[in-house]
Design a protein around this motif. Structure first.
Motif, mmCIF file in Angstrom:
data_model
loop_
_atom_site.group_PDB
_atom_site.id
_atom_site.type_symbol
_atom_site.label_atom_id
_atom_site.label_comp_id
_atom_site.label_asym_id
_atom_site.label_seq_id
_atom_site.Cartn_x
_atom_site.Cartn_y
_atom_site.Cartn_z
ATOM 1 N N VAL A 150 0.842 -1.203 0.000
ATOM 2 C CA VAL A 150 0.000 0.000 0.000
ATOM 3 C C VAL A 150 0.876 1.252 0.000
ATOM 4 N N ARG A 151 1.980 1.238 0.769
ATOM 5 C CA ARG A 151 2.895 2.385 0.767
ATOM 6 C C ARG A 151 3.518 2.589 -0.621
ATOM 7 N N THR A 152 3.884 1.485 -1.276
ATOM 8 C CA THR A 152 4.440 1.596 -2.626
ATOM 9 C C THR A 152 3.407 2.146 -3.596
ATOM 10 N N GLU A 153 2.167 1.700 -3.471
ATOM 11 C CA GLU A 153 1.094 2.222 -4.330
ATOM 12 C C GLU A 153 0.986 3.736 -4.191
ATOM 13 N N ARG A 154 0.925 4.218 -2.950
ATOM 14 C CA ARG A 154 0.767 5.668 -2.716
ATOM 15 C C ARG A 154 1.965 6.449 -3.230
ATOM 16 N N ALA A 155 3.182 5.902 -2.973
ATOM 17 C CA ALA A 155 4.390 6.608 -3.411
ATOM 18 C C ALA A 155 4.447 6.700 -4.930
ATOM 19 N N GLU A 156 4.109 5.617 -5.623
ATOM 20 C CA GLU A 156 4.168 5.637 -7.079
ATOM 21 C C GLU A 156 3.081 6.518 -7.673
ATOM 22 N N LYS A 157 1.906 6.554 -7.041
ATOM 23 C CA LYS A 157 0.844 7.432 -7.543
ATOM 24 C C LYS A 157 1.223 8.901 -7.396
ATOM 25 N N GLN A 158 1.954 9.228 -6.332
ATOM 26 C CA GLN A 158 2.381 10.609 -6.138
ATOM 27 C C GLN A 158 3.527 10.987 -7.068
ATOM 28 N N ALA A 159 4.418 10.020 -7.364
ATOM 29 C CA ALA A 159 5.613 10.326 -8.157
ATOM 30 C C ALA A 159 5.391 10.174 -9.653
ATOM 31 N N ARG A 160 4.282 9.592 -10.079
ATOM 32 C CA ARG A 160 4.049 9.362 -11.497
ATOM 33 C C ARG A 160 2.771 10.053 -11.953
ATOM 34 N N GLN A 161 2.772 10.423 -13.220
ATOM 35 C CA GLN A 161 1.590 11.061 -13.789
ATOM 36 C C GLN A 161 1.426 10.637 -15.232
ATOM 37 N N GLN A 162 0.212 10.815 -15.734
ATOM 38 C CA GLN A 162 -0.077 10.491 -17.120
ATOM 39 C C GLN A 162 -0.010 11.754 -17.967
ATOM 40 N N VAL A 163 0.613 11.609 -19.130
ATOM 41 C CA VAL A 163 0.679 12.709 -20.093
ATOM 42 C C VAL A 163 0.319 12.161 -21.470
ATOM 43 N N VAL A 164 0.012 13.065 -22.384
ATOM 44 C CA VAL A 164 -0.316 12.668 -23.753
ATOM 45 C C VAL A 164 0.940 12.769 -24.604
ATOM 46 N N THR A 215 -1.651 9.838 -31.026
ATOM 47 C CA THR A 215 -1.408 10.177 -29.620
ATOM 48 C C THR A 215 -1.756 8.985 -28.722
ATOM 49 N N ARG A 216 -1.123 8.968 -27.588
ATOM 50 C CA ARG A 216 -1.394 7.932 -26.589
ATOM 51 C C ARG A 216 -0.999 8.474 -25.229
ATOM 52 N N ARG A 217 -1.765 8.080 -24.214
ATOM 53 C CA ARG A 217 -1.438 8.491 -22.847
ATOM 54 C C ARG A 217 -0.374 7.551 -22.293
ATOM 55 N N ILE A 218 0.687 8.119 -21.728
ATOM 56 C CA ILE A 218 1.759 7.333 -21.144
ATOM 57 C C ILE A 218 2.011 7.813 -19.716
ATOM 58 N N TRP A 219 2.674 6.960 -18.942
ATOM 59 C CA TRP A 219 3.060 7.318 -17.579
ATOM 60 C C TRP A 219 4.497 7.807 -17.587
ATOM 61 N N VAL A 220 4.758 8.891 -16.851
ATOM 62 C CA VAL A 220 6.122 9.404 -16.698
ATOM 63 C C VAL A 220 6.414 9.565 -15.212
ATOM 64 N N ASN A 221 7.710 9.477 -14.873
ATOM 65 C CA ASN A 221 8.103 9.641 -13.470
ATOM 66 C C ASN A 221 8.313 11.122 -13.145
ATOM 67 N N ASP A 222 8.856 11.392 -11.961
ATOM 68 C CA ASP A 222 9.015 12.782 -11.539
ATOM 69 C C ASP A 222 10.069 13.522 -12.362
ATOM 70 N N ARG A 223 10.931 12.789 -13.112
ATOM 71 C CA ARG A 223 11.905 13.429 -13.993
ATOM 72 C C ARG A 223 11.353 13.623 -15.405
ATOM 73 N N GLY A 224 10.151 13.097 -15.645
ATOM 74 C CA GLY A 224 9.542 13.229 -16.959
ATOM 75 C C GLY A 224 9.872 12.107 -17.910
ATOM 76 N N ASP A 225 10.561 11.060 -17.431
ATOM 77 C CA ASP A 225 10.918 9.925 -18.283
ATOM 78 C C ASP A 225 9.789 8.895 -18.291
ATOM 79 N N PRO A 226 9.574 8.220 -19.445
ATOM 80 C CA PRO A 226 8.527 7.185 -19.493
ATOM 81 C C PRO A 226 8.792 6.077 -18.473
ATOM 82 N N THR A 227 7.752 5.596 -17.862
ATOM 83 C CA THR A 227 7.874 4.544 -16.859
ATOM 84 C C THR A 227 6.606 3.695 -16.857
ATOM 85 N N LEU A 228 6.565 2.705 -15.996
ATOM 86 C CA LEU A 228 5.384 1.844 -15.891
ATOM 87 C C LEU A 228 4.290 2.541 -15.106
ATOM 88 N N ARG A 229 3.073 2.061 -15.271
ATOM 89 C CA ARG A 229 1.964 2.620 -14.504
ATOM 90 C C ARG A 229 2.152 2.312 -13.023
#
Length: 198
Positions: A66-80, A126-140
């Motif tokens: 659960v802690r990992t879920e919350r941390a990854e949701k805060q550090a990752r975002q979806q962009v187009v 276009t496609r929605r992708i997940w990026v990390n806090d540095r803006g690099d593509p990452t997993l959901r």
């Protein structure tokens, strides 16, 4: 219900009690009672300790998940991401990994890079992708279903691990009791065979 000789007919509870060795059968030897006593003690210990350890360990795994879920949701975002053109093709004949060059924006800053291709991808798609806090593509981010599955697998694994030592110990006790039992039977048969029948 009684039989013709006046003895009660054993029901399901009586048969289960007899199978477990909790009857007053005069044919049951002391070694039989010892073996079943050891079995009952080991089962009781497993039922008292196994679920407790499994709950503690699985609870820790669930909390970490659960802690990992919350941390990854805060550090990752979806962009187009917009496809710019074809990327690289790598891998073997069986497992081909193809990418496309794409552009996306993070906090108003444009970024470009390679993202996994999909069927029919062409420039301008276009496609929605997940990026990390540095803006690099990452997993959901980690899904909650994975946390639940990891917790269940851990609990089952701990139960199996805590159940194995009592099972091995009971196997050793039973083997020892069987050897003693067979030795006693052999001795009694030898004694019977040496007696003279009048």
């Amino acid at each position: 219900m009684k039989r013709a000789d006046g003895c009660a007919v054993p029901g399901r509870l009586g048969r289960a009690r007899r199978r477990l060795g909790f009857d007053r059968n005069t044919l049951r030897r002391r070694v039989d009672r010892v073996q079943w006593t050891v079995a009952i003690v080991l089962v009781t210990i497993f039922l008292a300790v196994g679920p407790l350890i499994a709950t503690l360990v699985a609870g820790g795994v669930y909390s970490d998940g659960v802690r990992t879920e919350r941390a990854e949701k805060q550090a990752r975002q979806q962009v187009v991401a917009t496809v710019l053109g074809p990327g690289e093709v790598s891998g073997s004949d069986q497992y081909v990994h193809q990418t496309v060059q794409a552009r996306w924006q993070v906090a108003g800053e444009p970024r470009t890079g390679s993202i996994p291709a999909w069927s029919g991808a062409k420039a301008g798609d276009t496609r929605r992708i997940w990026v990390n806090d540095r803006g690099d593509p990452t997993l959901r981010p980690r899904p909650h279903s994975r946390t639940v599955a990891d917790t269940a697998y851990t609990a089952i694994g701990v139960l199996l691990a805590t159940g194995l030592p009592p099972l091995v110990l009971y196997g050793l006790v039973r083997h020892r009791c069987d050897r003693y039992r067979y030795a006693r039977w052999a001795a009694e048969w030898a004694e019977i065979s040496t007696r003279r029948i009048p």
